[in-house]
Design a protein around this motif. Structure first.
Motif, PDB file in Angstrom:
ATOM      1  N   SER A 140      17.394 -48.421 -35.484  1.00 31.81           N
ATOM      2  CA  SER A 140      17.933 -47.091 -35.213  1.00 31.81           C
ATOM      3  C   SER A 140      19.455 -47.081 -35.241  1.00 31.81           C
ATOM      4  N   ARG A 141      20.099 -48.147 -34.740  1.00 29.23           N
ATOM      5  CA  ARG A 141      21.564 -48.177 -34.735  1.00 29.23           C
ATOM      6  C   ARG A 141      22.114 -48.276 -36.160  1.00 29.23           C
ATOM      7  N   ILE A 142      21.519 -49.124 -36.983  1.00 26.65           N
ATOM      8  CA  ILE A 142      21.970 -49.245 -38.366  1.00 26.65           C
ATOM      9  C   ILE A 142      21.677 -47.956 -39.125  1.00 26.65           C
ATOM     10  N   ALA A 143      20.536 -47.335 -38.852  1.00 23.82           N
ATOM     11  CA  ALA A 143      20.201 -46.068 -39.510  1.00 23.82           C
ATOM     12  C   ALA A 143      21.220 -44.990 -39.147  1.00 23.82           C
ATOM     13  N   SER A 144      21.627 -44.947 -37.882  1.00 19.02           N
ATOM     14  CA  SER A 144      22.632 -43.971 -37.463  1.00 19.02           C
ATOM     15  C   SER A 144      23.953 -44.213 -38.175  1.00 19.02           C
ATOM     16  N   TYR A 145      24.324 -45.484 -38.360  1.00 17.51           N
ATOM     17  CA  TYR A 145      25.566 -45.813 -39.055  1.00 17.51           C
ATOM     18  C   TYR A 145      25.488 -45.438 -40.538  1.00 17.51           C
ATOM     19  N   LEU A 146      24.374 -45.761 -41.192  1.00 15.66           N
ATOM     20  CA  LEU A 146      24.219 -45.447 -42.613  1.00 15.66           C
ATOM     21  C   LEU A 146      24.192 -43.939 -42.852  1.00 15.66           C
ATOM     22  N   LYS A 182      14.231 -50.937 -27.367  1.00 19.11           N
ATOM     23  CA  LYS A 182      14.729 -49.570 -27.270  1.00 19.11           C
ATOM     24  C   LYS A 182      16.151 -49.588 -26.735  1.00 19.11           C
ATOM     25  N   LYS A 183      16.403 -50.420 -25.752  1.00 24.71           N
ATOM     26  CA  LYS A 183      17.747 -50.725 -25.256  1.00 24.71           C
ATOM     27  C   LYS A 183      17.774 -52.222 -25.036  1.00 24.71           C
ATOM     28  N   LYS A 184      18.429 -52.948 -25.947  1.00 24.49           N
ATOM     29  CA  LYS A 184      18.332 -54.399 -25.997  1.00 24.49           C
ATOM     30  C   LYS A 184      18.719 -55.022 -24.665  1.00 24.49           C
ATOM     31  N   GLY A 185      17.820 -55.892 -24.181  1.00 26.21           N
ATOM     32  CA  GLY A 185      18.048 -56.569 -22.917  1.00 26.21           C
ATOM     33  C   GLY A 185      17.589 -55.798 -21.704  1.00 26.21           C
ATOM     34  N   HIS A 186      17.152 -54.530 -21.891  1.00 27.99           N
ATOM     35  CA  HIS A 186      16.754 -53.703 -20.745  1.00 27.99           C
ATOM     36  C   HIS A 186      15.374 -53.077 -20.945  1.00 27.99           C
ATOM     37  N   THR A 187      15.218 -52.316 -21.999  1.00 27.43           N
ATOM     38  CA  THR A 187      13.985 -51.559 -22.215  1.00 27.43           C
ATOM     39  C   THR A 187      13.373 -51.952 -23.555  1.00 27.43           C
ATOM     40  N   TYR A 188      12.077 -52.261 -23.534  1.00 28.13           N
ATOM     41  CA  TYR A 188      11.373 -52.664 -24.750  1.00 28.13           C
ATOM     42  C   TYR A 188      10.120 -51.816 -24.930  1.00 28.13           C
ATOM     43  N   MET A 189       9.735 -51.651 -26.171  1.00 29.39           N
ATOM     44  CA  MET A 189       8.509 -50.928 -26.494  1.00 29.39           C
ATOM     45  C   MET A 189       7.744 -51.731 -27.539  1.00 29.39           C
TER      46      MET A 189
END
Length: 310
Positions: A140-146, A182-189
């Motif tokens: 999602s982060r790379i997609a937002s950047y692209l 989902k939030k690295k180091g905190h929330t996973y799915m």
């Protein structure tokens, strides 16, 4: 300025450019958007942003509550719709929308914008499709950047929501399930991938619980599940899909085996050398390295080159 062009060609090209500049037909460039049911008022460029002003040409609109059509306009307002880039600049469709009053059910409602954006949408359908397409192929982060490089404003959370709303329907019989940050180091799915098409077919907001159980119970056609060594996934699959074959991936299988062999190898060395030696015993990491070397060379030496691990 004109490489590999003769002096005659240079003069002819300059004359043609002067003719174009002196011709009044080329003095003004007009861009018109062909959107059925809407007319373009004018177009402005402000701070590297193309703003297209549109208004509807429809006389009536259907009431979403009773279904009857009405032509009584209650008020006007402007909707900002994000469009795809134009001339390497972001594009905004500024639509002059209307609120109608239905004389049958005496309620007000906003007119829809068919061909531009869905109801309550802030982006065109073309932009929404591009967000989904890019988000399915990367994080999602790379997609937002692209997407930002394409002058499309979209956060990482929006990319995740777009995937969740537009995931393709699948009746896969072989899937792979693994953790997704989902939030690295905190929330996973959990993410579910079709093993044949290698496409993401489901995103679950948890690693265990009712959502994971409901997904497995709704897809009883699944016959093979590839997972890591997590006991959470193993219990859920055994409980909801008792007939499915569970396959542990090679990475976690070898890692777990190395952890066990390294500890056993260290204890064996300590028991073999009863007296204290002048040099130190190998560390656990050194044991893993040596075991890994022998492990990968085992197939070529004894069993053959066609030896495959699960």
């Amino acid at each position: 300025m004109y490489p590999n062009i003769s002096a005659f060609d240079k003069s002819n090209e300059k004359e043609s450019l002067n003719n174009i500049q002196s011709n009044k037909r080329f003095s003004i460039v007009s861009i018109r958007l062909a959107v059925p049911g809407f007319k373009q008022e004018h177009l402005t460029i402000h701070e590297n942003q193309v703003v297209v002003h549109l208004s509807s040409t429809r006389k009536t609109s259907a009431c979403p509550y009773c279904g009857r059509r009405t032509k009584h306009v209650h008020s006007y307002y402007f909707r900002h719709i994000q469009g795809s880039e134009s001339f390497n600049m972001s594009t905004v469709l500024l639509v002059k929308a209307r609120r109608f009053r239905c004389k049958h059910c005496v309620r007000t409602f906003s007119e829809s914008l068919p061909g531009i954006a869905p109801r309550y949408g802030r982006k065109t359908q073309e932009v929404l499709d591009r967000i989904t397409s890019v988000s399915l192929k990367t994080t999602s982060r790379i997609a937002s950047y692209l997407l930002g490089l394409q002058h499309i404003s979209c956060s990482a959370s929006t990319c995740l929501r777009s995937i969740d709303r537009n995931l393709p329907t699948s009746h896969a019989t072989a899937i792979g399930i693994d953790d997704a940050a989902k939030k690295k180091g905190h929330t996973y799915m959990s993410v579910v991938v079709d093993q044949h098409s290698h496409q993401t077919i489901a995103l679950l907001d948890c690693r265990s619980g009712k959502e994971l159980d409901n997904y497995l119970l709704e897809n009883q056609q699944i016959q093979f599940v590839t997972r890591d060594g997590s006991a959470t996934y193993a219990d859920a699959i055994s409980r909801c899909l008792p007939g499915a074959i569970q396959i542990s991936d090679k990475f976690h299988l070898i890692k777990k085996m190395l952890d066990m062999l390294a500890d056993e190898f260290s204890e064996l060395l300590r028991s073999f050398w009863g007296t204290k030696k002048t040099y130190s015993f190998p560390t656990v990491q050194e044991c893993k390295t040596e075991i890994m070397k022998d492990f990968w060379n085992l197939g070529e030496k004894d069993i053959g080159r066609n030896f495959n691990f699960l």
